[in-house]
Scaffold this motif. Sequence first.
Motif, mmCIF file in Angstrom:
data_model
loop_
_atom_site.group_PDB
_atom_site.id
_atom_site.type_symbol
_atom_site.label_atom_id
_atom_site.label_comp_id
_atom_site.label_asym_id
_atom_site.label_seq_id
_atom_site.Cartn_x
_atom_site.Cartn_y
_atom_site.Cartn_z
ATOM 1 N N VAL A 6 0.836 -1.201 0.000
ATOM 2 C CA VAL A 6 0.000 0.000 0.000
ATOM 3 C C VAL A 6 0.871 1.252 0.000
ATOM 4 C CG1 VAL A 6 -1.619 1.371 1.377
ATOM 5 C CG2 VAL A 6 -2.015 -1.073 1.060
ATOM 6 N N VAL A 7 1.882 1.272 0.856
ATOM 7 C CA VAL A 7 2.761 2.448 0.931
ATOM 8 C C VAL A 7 3.500 2.645 -0.386
ATOM 9 C CG1 VAL A 7 4.792 3.423 2.059
ATOM 10 C CG2 VAL A 7 3.007 2.330 3.438
ATOM 11 N N ARG A 8 4.026 1.557 -0.966
ATOM 12 C CA ARG A 8 4.726 1.678 -2.247
ATOM 13 C C ARG A 8 3.786 2.190 -3.337
ATOM 14 N NH1 ARG A 8 7.339 -3.230 -0.742
ATOM 15 N NH2 ARG A 8 5.845 -4.433 -1.972
ATOM 16 N N LYS A 9 2.575 1.664 -3.347
ATOM 17 C CA LYS A 9 1.591 2.097 -4.351
ATOM 18 C C LYS A 9 1.283 3.578 -4.183
ATOM 19 C CE LYS A 9 -1.750 1.415 -7.459
ATOM 20 N NZ LYS A 9 -1.453 1.147 -8.895
ATOM 21 N N ALA A 10 1.062 4.000 -2.959
ATOM 22 C CA ALA A 10 0.740 5.411 -2.700
ATOM 23 C C ALA A 10 1.875 6.329 -3.151
ATOM 24 C CB ALA A 10 0.439 5.610 -1.223
ATOM 25 N N LYS A 11 3.089 5.953 -2.839
ATOM 26 C CA LYS A 11 4.222 6.809 -3.195
ATOM 27 C C LYS A 11 4.493 6.787 -4.696
ATOM 28 C CE LYS A 11 6.475 6.940 1.303
ATOM 29 N NZ LYS A 11 7.700 6.710 2.091
ATOM 30 N N ARG A 19 -7.077 9.260 2.834
ATOM 31 C CA ARG A 19 -8.237 9.438 3.701
ATOM 32 C C ARG A 19 -8.577 8.127 4.416
ATOM 33 N NH1 ARG A 19 -12.171 12.804 -0.568
ATOM 34 N NH2 ARG A 19 -10.617 14.447 -1.034
ATOM 35 N N PHE A 20 -8.731 8.194 5.736
ATOM 36 C CA PHE A 20 -9.213 7.070 6.538
ATOM 37 C C PHE A 20 -10.705 7.347 6.779
ATOM 38 C CE2 PHE A 20 -5.270 5.114 8.752
ATOM 39 C CZ PHE A 20 -4.490 5.315 7.623
ATOM 40 N N LEU A 21 -11.572 6.618 6.084
ATOM 41 C CA LEU A 21 -12.992 6.938 6.046
ATOM 42 C C LEU A 21 -13.843 5.913 6.800
ATOM 43 C CD1 LEU A 21 -13.387 7.967 2.287
ATOM 44 C CD2 LEU A 21 -12.971 9.458 4.252
ATOM 45 N N TYR A 22 -14.997 6.381 7.261
ATOM 46 C CA TYR A 22 -16.001 5.508 7.875
ATOM 47 C C TYR A 22 -17.366 6.133 7.655
ATOM 48 C CZ TYR A 22 -16.173 8.915 11.731
ATOM 49 O OH TYR A 22 -16.315 10.062 12.470
ATOM 50 N N CYS A 23 -18.410 5.358 7.832
ATOM 51 C CA CYS A 23 -19.780 5.884 7.748
ATOM 52 C C CYS A 23 -20.356 5.864 9.155
ATOM 53 C CB CYS A 23 -20.625 5.038 6.794
ATOM 54 S SG CYS A 23 -22.242 5.759 6.418
ATOM 55 N N ASP A 24 -20.875 6.998 9.606
ATOM 56 C CA ASP A 24 -21.304 7.100 11.001
ATOM 57 C C ASP A 24 -22.780 6.742 11.168
ATOM 58 O OD1 ASP A 24 -22.795 9.308 10.169
ATOM 59 O OD2 ASP A 24 -21.689 10.767 11.373
ATOM 60 N N GLY A 31 -14.154 11.164 8.145
ATOM 61 C CA GLY A 31 -12.815 10.610 8.299
ATOM 62 C C GLY A 31 -11.760 11.680 8.469
ATOM 63 N N LYS A 32 -10.520 11.237 8.563
ATOM 64 C CA LYS A 32 -9.347 12.099 8.606
ATOM 65 C C LYS A 32 -8.345 11.577 7.585
ATOM 66 C CE LYS A 32 -9.644 13.400 13.515
ATOM 67 N NZ LYS A 32 -8.925 13.385 14.828
ATOM 68 N N ALA A 33 -7.377 12.413 7.238
ATOM 69 C CA ALA A 33 -6.386 12.017 6.240
ATOM 70 C C ALA A 33 -4.981 12.097 6.819
ATOM 71 C CB ALA A 33 -6.495 12.902 5.008
ATOM 72 N N THR A 34 -4.172 11.118 6.475
ATOM 73 C CA THR A 34 -2.769 11.130 6.882
ATOM 74 C C THR A 34 -1.887 11.477 5.689
ATOM 75 O OG1 THR A 34 -0.969 9.821 7.845
ATOM 76 C CG2 THR A 34 -2.479 8.654 6.400
ATOM 77 N N HIS A 35 -0.809 12.184 5.963
ATOM 78 C CA HIS A 35 0.185 12.423 4.922
ATOM 79 C C HIS A 35 0.857 11.102 4.588
ATOM 80 C CE1 HIS A 35 3.801 13.896 2.890
ATOM 81 N NE2 HIS A 35 3.085 14.979 2.603
ATOM 82 N N PRO A 87 -9.625 9.499 -8.356
ATOM 83 C CA PRO A 87 -9.317 10.186 -9.607
ATOM 84 C C PRO A 87 -9.940 11.577 -9.729
ATOM 85 C CG PRO A 87 -10.996 8.517 -9.966
ATOM 86 C CD PRO A 87 -10.572 8.380 -8.541
ATOM 87 N N TYR A 88 -10.796 11.950 -8.793
ATOM 88 C CA TYR A 88 -11.510 13.226 -8.908
ATOM 89 C C TYR A 88 -10.922 14.326 -8.032
ATOM 90 C CZ TYR A 88 -13.660 10.941 -4.896
ATOM 91 O OH TYR A 88 -13.859 10.266 -3.714
ATOM 92 N N VAL A 89 -9.876 14.008 -7.254
ATOM 93 C CA VAL A 89 -9.159 15.010 -6.473
ATOM 94 C C VAL A 89 -7.664 14.761 -6.646
ATOM 95 C CG1 VAL A 89 -10.911 15.567 -4.742
ATOM 96 C CG2 VAL A 89 -9.475 13.559 -4.432
ATOM 97 N N PRO A 90 -6.847 15.802 -6.559
ATOM 98 C CA PRO A 90 -5.408 15.610 -6.814
ATOM 99 C C PRO A 90 -4.694 14.897 -5.676
ATOM 100 C CG PRO A 90 -5.857 17.884 -6.203
ATOM 101 C CD PRO A 90 -7.187 17.215 -6.349
ATOM 102 N N HIS A 91 -3.835 13.936 -6.031
ATOM 103 C CA HIS A 91 -2.874 13.326 -5.116
ATOM 104 C C HIS A 91 -3.530 12.779 -3.842
ATOM 105 C CE1 HIS A 91 0.068 15.089 -7.756
ATOM 106 N NE2 HIS A 91 -0.401 16.306 -7.518
ATOM 107 N N ALA A 92 -4.662 12.102 -4.005
ATOM 108 C CA ALA A 92 -5.388 11.595 -2.839
ATOM 109 C C ALA A 92 -5.809 10.141 -3.050
ATOM 110 C CB ALA A 92 -6.613 12.455 -2.546
#
Length: 455
Positions: A6-11, A19-24, A31-35, A87-92
């Motif tokens: 996952v890390v290699r793919k992201a980089k 984004r770390f997402l969940y449905c409440d 969610g929140k996002a990590t660099h 694909p609809y937001v940059p670098h995410a």
Amino acid sequence: MDKYQVVRKAKSEQIRLVRFLYCDNGGIIRGKATHVDKLESRIVEGIGQTLAMQAFTGVEQLATVEGMGPVGEFRLIPDLDTFAILPYVPHAASMMCDMVRTDSVPWEACPRTFLKRMTHKLAEKGMRAEAAIEHEFYLARKDDQTGQFAPADSSLCYSSIGLDEQAHVIDAILEALESQSVGIELFHTELGPAQQELSVQHADVVRAADNVCLIRETVRGVAREYGLYATFAPKPFLDQAGSGAHVHLSLWGGETSEYPGKNLFYSADERGGFSQLGKYFVGGVLKHVRGLVALTCGSPNSYRRLLPHYWSSAYGAYGYDNREGAIRIPSLFSGREAKSANIELKCADHSGNPYLALGALLAAGLDGIEKRIDPGEAQEIDPGNYSDEERERRGIQRLPTTLTEALDELERDTVLTKALGEQLTKSYLAVKRNEAEFFKEKTPEEETAQHFYKY
């Protein structure tokens, strides 16, 4: 994938934020996002969230729930198999997450964990579930001066005109979903102007719920790139057709079952190819449907859609290709009869949390199988065309007409509340009662406007 992949793919894809997402409980995707530089450690340790987030409502208020206040945290731990580049937001990119306590034990108030718990219960009985959702939504434009939303076109139901009107944005949506490994089945225009319907391939039931969140995020994100707003709200326009999230579900023999890999809803000897086990499942759903809709139709706006004669289901009935009952047993496809047997739950929309909705559907159906609940006679006409006396004779109940009524039914349903568990039941009821109270004094127009953007 493992964390290193996952890390290699992201980089390699030059992702900056994941984004770390969940449905409440409110049906809102948060969610929140990590660099990306911190992704490897965050995959293991998670991202902290206050316990209060499961008491946070869809109207941005904090419901009163014991143990869900300013003290305490849970962690968002991602499912690495859900990693998707957006694909609809940059670098995410994004991943769907489970809620885990700080002692690394799954949190009892986590909706996704609830659904996984129900799949484990199925597995103990030698079964597994697959599901797919029919996603209905509107494309709209916003008047910058009035702030009002209006349908993006005037297309007609199933019309090719509608396909032409939104061809570019729809193609971009489908391309974006394909790039995130969502299999597309069908697409067409629906009854309302600029209303769309997207059907996707069946998947393991947890992945199907993940796909609901992924599709909602993607459709809205791509639409924004074209200057449009996409809404999955149940009734975004008071004078137009509502939008559902019809659930198609089937049970299959697990690896340890007598019939591994077999569709347990299929029987060549039964009417419509639908098995006796499937009928017991339907019987369980109908027995619990009045409480179930509190989870599948999770907003005050939902109950403007569940009306008689609107093909959205208003009664706890079932039938073979009967689109006015709560459950339709679809006709089989020639050449793949055994694979295509399933049920369609029509009283569902996108304001319900998909993990709660699918988990509760399984709980209700399993109760039917365990107790061999007879669903009664299949209905051959619109149940709304019977007299009140005839419906009572046939055991056909009207579905709740308000969210409050549905919540009361859920609270009384010990099968569903036991399946959910005390913490999840308590927090969900508190959140939804808060929302119902909030909209009690609002006009229909105010309610609709607030739900439009929310979903």
